[in-house]
Write a protein that holds these residues in place. Sequence first.
Motif, short mmCIF file in Angstrom:
data_model
loop_
_atom_site.label_atom_id
_atom_site.label_comp_id
_atom_site.label_asym_id
_atom_site.label_seq_id
_atom_site.Cartn_x
_atom_site.Cartn_y
_atom_site.Cartn_z
N ASN A 93 0.84 -1.20 0.00
CA ASN A 93 0.00 0.00 0.00
C ASN A 93 0.86 1.23 0.00
O ASN A 93 2.01 1.20 0.43
CB ASN A 93 -0.90 0.02 1.23
N GLY A 137 -3.52 4.01 1.63
CA GLY A 137 -4.08 2.72 2.00
C GLY A 137 -3.60 2.14 3.32
O GLY A 137 -3.90 0.99 3.63
N LYS A 165 -4.85 -1.32 4.92
CA LYS A 165 -3.91 -2.44 5.02
C LYS A 165 -3.94 -3.05 6.41
O LYS A 165 -4.04 -4.27 6.56
CB LYS A 165 -2.50 -1.97 4.67
N CYS A 222 -4.18 1.71 -2.90
CA CYS A 222 -3.76 3.12 -3.00
C CYS A 222 -5.03 3.94 -3.19
O CYS A 222 -6.13 3.41 -3.13
CB CYS A 222 -2.74 3.35 -4.11
#
Length: 144
Positions: free
Chosen positions: A7, A11, A15, A65
Amino acid sequence: MKIAIGNDHAGTDYKFAIVKYLASKGIEVSNYGTDETSSVDYPDFVHPVASDVENHKADFGILICGSANGVAMTANKHQGIRAGLSWTKEIAELTRAHNNANVLCIPARFTAVQQAIEIVDTFLNTEFEGGRHQNRVDKIPVSC
């Protein structure tokens, strides 16, 4: 099952939630993503994930992302990678069932964390249908 996850800064929270969910299912995870929220370059985290999948060190990859476009484009440069962008569980299901995707790309800015977990769950629990879809997947070159 083993998953490689990566990530960028958009993110990170996703994650952490996904890794916790996967661990609760007994799934081993290799974390190649940033653990920070300061700006980073997503390709730095995509390449190790894609490499693990293409070298059979991981069964699947997950990339996160902001839009998931950049991570998908980068991952798909690797031989044997079929990275699919999914913002709903229905798209994740089709990505696996019809395209035999081996890397899931999630757009953090267009999904909620719980929705992302459902997308991951659907992706990992959907089998490739083969048949007419296999003919199409076979026409995707592994390198040009």
